[in-house]
Design a protein around this motif. Structure first.
Motif, PDB file in Angstrom:
ATOM      1  N   ARG A  33       0.512   1.786 -18.952  1.00  0.00           N
ATOM      2  CA  ARG A  33      -0.409   1.893 -20.074  1.00  0.00           C
ATOM      3  C   ARG A  33      -0.716   0.501 -20.641  1.00  0.00           C
ATOM      4  NH1 ARG A  33       2.345   5.472 -24.409  1.00  0.00           N
ATOM      5  NH2 ARG A  33       1.666   7.255 -23.186  1.00  0.00           N
ATOM      6  N   GLU A  34       0.312  -0.290 -20.837  1.00  0.00           N
ATOM      7  CA  GLU A  34       0.123  -1.636 -21.392  1.00  0.00           C
ATOM      8  C   GLU A  34      -0.666  -2.519 -20.436  1.00  0.00           C
ATOM      9  OE1 GLU A  34       4.002  -3.041 -22.531  1.00  0.00           O
ATOM     10  OE2 GLU A  34       4.060  -1.719 -24.289  1.00  0.00           O
ATOM     11  N   MET A  35      -0.428  -2.348 -19.124  1.00  0.00           N
ATOM     12  CA  MET A  35      -1.179  -3.146 -18.143  1.00  0.00           C
ATOM     13  C   MET A  35      -2.659  -2.814 -18.179  1.00  0.00           C
ATOM     14  SD  MET A  35      -0.685  -3.267 -14.003  1.00  0.00           S
ATOM     15  CE  MET A  35      -1.079  -1.527 -13.734  1.00  0.00           C
ATOM     16  N   THR A  36      -2.989  -1.512 -18.254  1.00  0.00           N
ATOM     17  CA  THR A  36      -4.404  -1.127 -18.166  1.00  0.00           C
ATOM     18  C   THR A  36      -5.170  -1.434 -19.449  1.00  0.00           C
ATOM     19  OG1 THR A  36      -3.809   1.147 -18.726  1.00  0.00           O
ATOM     20  CG2 THR A  36      -4.114   0.663 -16.405  1.00  0.00           C
ATOM     21  N   ILE A  37      -4.486  -1.598 -20.554  1.00  0.00           N
ATOM     22  CA  ILE A  37      -5.205  -1.956 -21.786  1.00  0.00           C
ATOM     23  C   ILE A  37      -5.069  -3.446 -22.113  1.00  0.00           C
ATOM     24  CG2 ILE A  37      -5.089   0.369 -22.766  1.00  0.00           C
ATOM     25  CD1 ILE A  37      -2.891  -0.797 -24.666  1.00  0.00           C
ATOM     26  N   GLY A  38      -4.442  -4.209 -21.208  1.00  0.00           N
ATOM     27  CA  GLY A  38      -4.417  -5.660 -21.372  1.00  0.00           C
ATOM     28  C   GLY A  38      -3.266  -6.196 -22.193  1.00  0.00           C
ATOM     29  N   LYS A  39      -2.218  -5.402 -22.400  1.00  0.00           N
ATOM     30  CA  LYS A  39      -1.062  -5.873 -23.172  1.00  0.00           C
ATOM     31  C   LYS A  39       0.059  -6.389 -22.287  1.00  0.00           C
ATOM     32  CE  LYS A  39      -1.401  -3.454 -27.578  1.00  0.00           C
ATOM     33  NZ  LYS A  39      -0.736  -2.499 -28.470  1.00  0.00           N
ATOM     34  N   LEU A  40      -0.049  -6.132 -20.993  1.00  0.00           N
ATOM     35  CA  LEU A  40       0.988  -6.603 -20.068  1.00  0.00           C
ATOM     36  C   LEU A  40       0.295  -7.386 -18.960  1.00  0.00           C
ATOM     37  CD1 LEU A  40       4.051  -4.666 -18.829  1.00  0.00           C
ATOM     38  CD2 LEU A  40       2.565  -5.695 -17.126  1.00  0.00           C
ATOM     39  N   GLU A  41       0.776  -8.590 -18.699  1.00  0.00           N
ATOM     40  CA  GLU A  41       0.198  -9.435 -17.659  1.00  0.00           C
ATOM     41  C   GLU A  41       1.033  -9.296 -16.382  1.00  0.00           C
ATOM     42  OE1 GLU A  41      -2.639 -10.819 -18.200  1.00  0.00           O
ATOM     43  OE2 GLU A  41      -2.621 -10.245 -20.314  1.00  0.00           O
ATOM     44  N   PRO A  42       0.385  -9.512 -15.203  1.00  0.00           N
ATOM     45  CA  PRO A  42       1.118  -9.335 -13.938  1.00  0.00           C
ATOM     46  C   PRO A  42       2.381 -10.200 -13.849  1.00  0.00           C
ATOM     47  CG  PRO A  42      -1.216  -9.605 -13.524  1.00  0.00           C
ATOM     48  CD  PRO A  42      -1.015  -9.870 -14.984  1.00  0.00           C
ATOM     49  N   ASN A  43       2.395 -11.337 -14.532  1.00  0.00           N
ATOM     50  CA  ASN A  43       3.570 -12.208 -14.456  1.00  0.00           C
ATOM     51  C   ASN A  43       4.655 -11.835 -15.456  1.00  0.00           C
ATOM     52  OD1 ASN A  43       2.490 -13.712 -12.354  1.00  0.00           O
ATOM     53  ND2 ASN A  43       1.478 -15.142 -13.746  1.00  0.00           N
ATOM     54  N   ASP A  44       4.359 -10.901 -16.360  1.00  0.00           N
ATOM     55  CA  ASP A  44       5.379 -10.427 -17.289  1.00  0.00           C
ATOM     56  C   ASP A  44       6.424  -9.632 -16.513  1.00  0.00           C
ATOM     57  OD1 ASP A  44       3.895 -11.526 -19.308  1.00  0.00           O
ATOM     58  OD2 ASP A  44       3.085  -9.622 -20.041  1.00  0.00           O
ATOM     59  N   LYS A  45       7.604  -9.514 -17.104  1.00  0.00           N
ATOM     60  CA  LYS A  45       8.644  -8.695 -16.496  1.00  0.00           C
ATOM     61  C   LYS A  45       8.215  -7.224 -16.542  1.00  0.00           C
ATOM     62  CE  LYS A  45      13.712  -8.395 -16.691  1.00  0.00           C
ATOM     63  NZ  LYS A  45      13.894  -6.927 -16.738  1.00  0.00           N
ATOM     64  N   HIS A  46       8.241  -6.560 -15.391  1.00  0.00           N
ATOM     65  CA  HIS A  46       7.864  -5.143 -15.369  1.00  0.00           C
ATOM     66  C   HIS A  46       8.473  -4.478 -14.146  1.00  0.00           C
ATOM     67  CE1 HIS A  46       5.042  -5.732 -12.088  1.00  0.00           C
ATOM     68  NE2 HIS A  46       4.570  -6.786 -12.722  1.00  0.00           N
ATOM     69  N   HIS A  47       8.295  -3.165 -14.053  1.00  0.00           N
ATOM     70  CA  HIS A  47       8.873  -2.385 -12.952  1.00  0.00           C
ATOM     71  C   HIS A  47       7.772  -1.678 -12.158  1.00  0.00           C
ATOM     72  CE1 HIS A  47      11.720  -2.733 -16.282  1.00  0.00           C
ATOM     73  NE2 HIS A  47      12.635  -2.817 -15.369  1.00  0.00           N
ATOM     74  N   LEU A  48       6.577  -2.242 -12.150  1.00  0.00           N
ATOM     75  CA  LEU A  48       5.430  -1.520 -11.594  1.00  0.00           C
ATOM     76  C   LEU A  48       5.225  -1.760 -10.103  1.00  0.00           C
ATOM     77  CD1 LEU A  48       2.972  -2.019 -14.575  1.00  0.00           C
ATOM     78  CD2 LEU A  48       4.165   0.086 -13.935  1.00  0.00           C
ATOM     79  N   GLY A  49       5.811  -2.810  -9.558  1.00  0.00           N
ATOM     80  CA  GLY A  49       5.658  -3.066  -8.128  1.00  0.00           C
ATOM     81  C   GLY A  49       4.196  -3.120  -7.716  1.00  0.00           C
ATOM     82  N   ARG A  50       3.854  -2.366  -6.654  1.00  0.00           N
ATOM     83  CA  ARG A  50       2.482  -2.375  -6.122  1.00  0.00           C
ATOM     84  C   ARG A  50       1.459  -1.753  -7.073  1.00  0.00           C
ATOM     85  NH1 ARG A  50       0.170  -3.656  -0.912  1.00  0.00           N
ATOM     86  NH2 ARG A  50      -0.174  -1.481  -0.380  1.00  0.00           N
ATOM     87  N   LEU A  51       1.963  -1.066  -8.096  1.00  0.00           N
ATOM     88  CA  LEU A  51       1.037  -0.461  -9.068  1.00  0.00           C
ATOM     89  C   LEU A  51       0.204  -1.512  -9.788  1.00  0.00           C
ATOM     90  CD1 LEU A  51       3.468   2.227 -10.403  1.00  0.00           C
ATOM     91  CD2 LEU A  51       1.231   2.719  -9.424  1.00  0.00           C
ATOM     92  N   THR A  52       0.585  -2.777  -9.667  1.00  0.00           N
ATOM     93  CA  THR A  52      -0.213  -3.832 -10.300  1.00  0.00           C
ATOM     94  C   THR A  52      -1.600  -3.970  -9.655  1.00  0.00           C
ATOM     95  OG1 THR A  52       0.908  -5.449  -8.898  1.00  0.00           O
ATOM     96  CG2 THR A  52       1.735  -5.199 -11.150  1.00  0.00           C
ATOM     97  N   VAL A  53      -1.857  -3.258  -8.548  1.00  0.00           N
ATOM     98  CA  VAL A  53      -3.230  -3.267  -8.019  1.00  0.00           C
ATOM     99  C   VAL A  53      -4.201  -2.684  -9.039  1.00  0.00           C
ATOM    100  CG1 VAL A  53      -2.649  -3.206  -5.560  1.00  0.00           C
ATOM    101  CG2 VAL A  53      -3.041  -1.054  -6.794  1.00  0.00           C
ATOM    102  N   PHE A  54      -3.686  -1.932 -10.022  1.00  0.00           N
ATOM    103  CA  PHE A  54      -4.548  -1.350 -11.053  1.00  0.00           C
ATOM    104  C   PHE A  54      -4.778  -2.301 -12.227  1.00  0.00           C
ATOM    105  CE2 PHE A  54      -3.192   2.472  -8.849  1.00  0.00           C
ATOM    106  CZ  PHE A  54      -4.391   3.159  -8.760  1.00  0.00           C
ATOM    107  N   PHE A  55      -4.253  -3.501 -12.091  1.00  0.00           N
ATOM    108  CA  PHE A  55      -4.426  -4.505 -13.134  1.00  0.00           C
ATOM    109  C   PHE A  55      -5.900  -4.670 -13.529  1.00  0.00           C
ATOM    110  CE2 PHE A  55      -5.121  -9.022 -14.216  1.00  0.00           C
ATOM    111  CZ  PHE A  55      -4.324  -9.095 -15.355  1.00  0.00           C
ATOM    112  N   GLY A  56      -6.794  -4.620 -12.522  1.00  0.00           N
ATOM    113  CA  GLY A  56      -8.214  -4.893 -12.766  1.00  0.00           C
ATOM    114  C   GLY A  56      -8.958  -3.840 -13.569  1.00  0.00           C
TER     115      GLY A  56
END
Ligand code: ZN
Length: 160
Positions: free
Chosen positions: A93-116
């Protein structure tokens, strides 16, 4: 580095071959999610036992982004604890609304493809719907909808 072509490749792959698509005989939690903005409609079923998501499935009619998100979500939370899944729900949720950056600590793995999708406001609800529906299932809430909701962080619960 998340490239546009990787994003497209992952979305296509999960649409051609969705993971954990279908029903679940031993489900003890389920929820339905609707995104009227796009017409996405999902049903998520899972088996929760001793704090673990032992099995999970999804079914429904949705756009490619929603389907890929649901497919990847089920693959990523299967076998995890409810607490770990809830951390991922929050991070996604935080990634998709711009509150979490790909370089932040997270547990999303390949789910970061949805960053865009943060750059595609109309698609944020498509990507996030499976995650809200999972949260509803974990909370034993039967139905959620993103209807009449300007803020994708906020999802109205139930039929109110
Ligand atoms: Zn959609």
């Amino acid at each position: 580095m998340i490239t546009k072509s990787l994003y497209q490749e992952v979305i296509l792959d999960h649409n051609r071959n969705p993971r954990n698509y279908g029903s679940l005989d031993n489900a003890n939690r389920s929820a339905e999610g609707h995104n009227p903005l796009c017409g996405d409609h999902l049903n998520i079923k899972l088996n929760l036992s001793e704090g673990y998501i032992n099995d999970i499935s999804f079914q429904g009619e949705s756009c490619a982004i929603c389907k890929a998100s649901a497919s990847m979500m089920t693959a990523n939370v299967k076998g995890k604890t409810q607490a770990d899944a809830e951390t991922m729900i929050q991070e996604f949720r935080e990634m998709t609304i711009g509150k979490l950056e790909p370089n932040d600590k997270h547990h999303l793995g390949r789910l970061t493809v949805f960053f865009g999708v943060r750059d595609l406001p109309t698609r944020v609800k498509c990507a996030i719907l499976p995650w809200h529906t999972l949260q509803a299932a974990l909370n034993s809430v039967a139905t959620i909808s993103t209807e009449a909701d300007d803020d994708p962080m906020h999802v109205s619960i139930g039929n109110a």
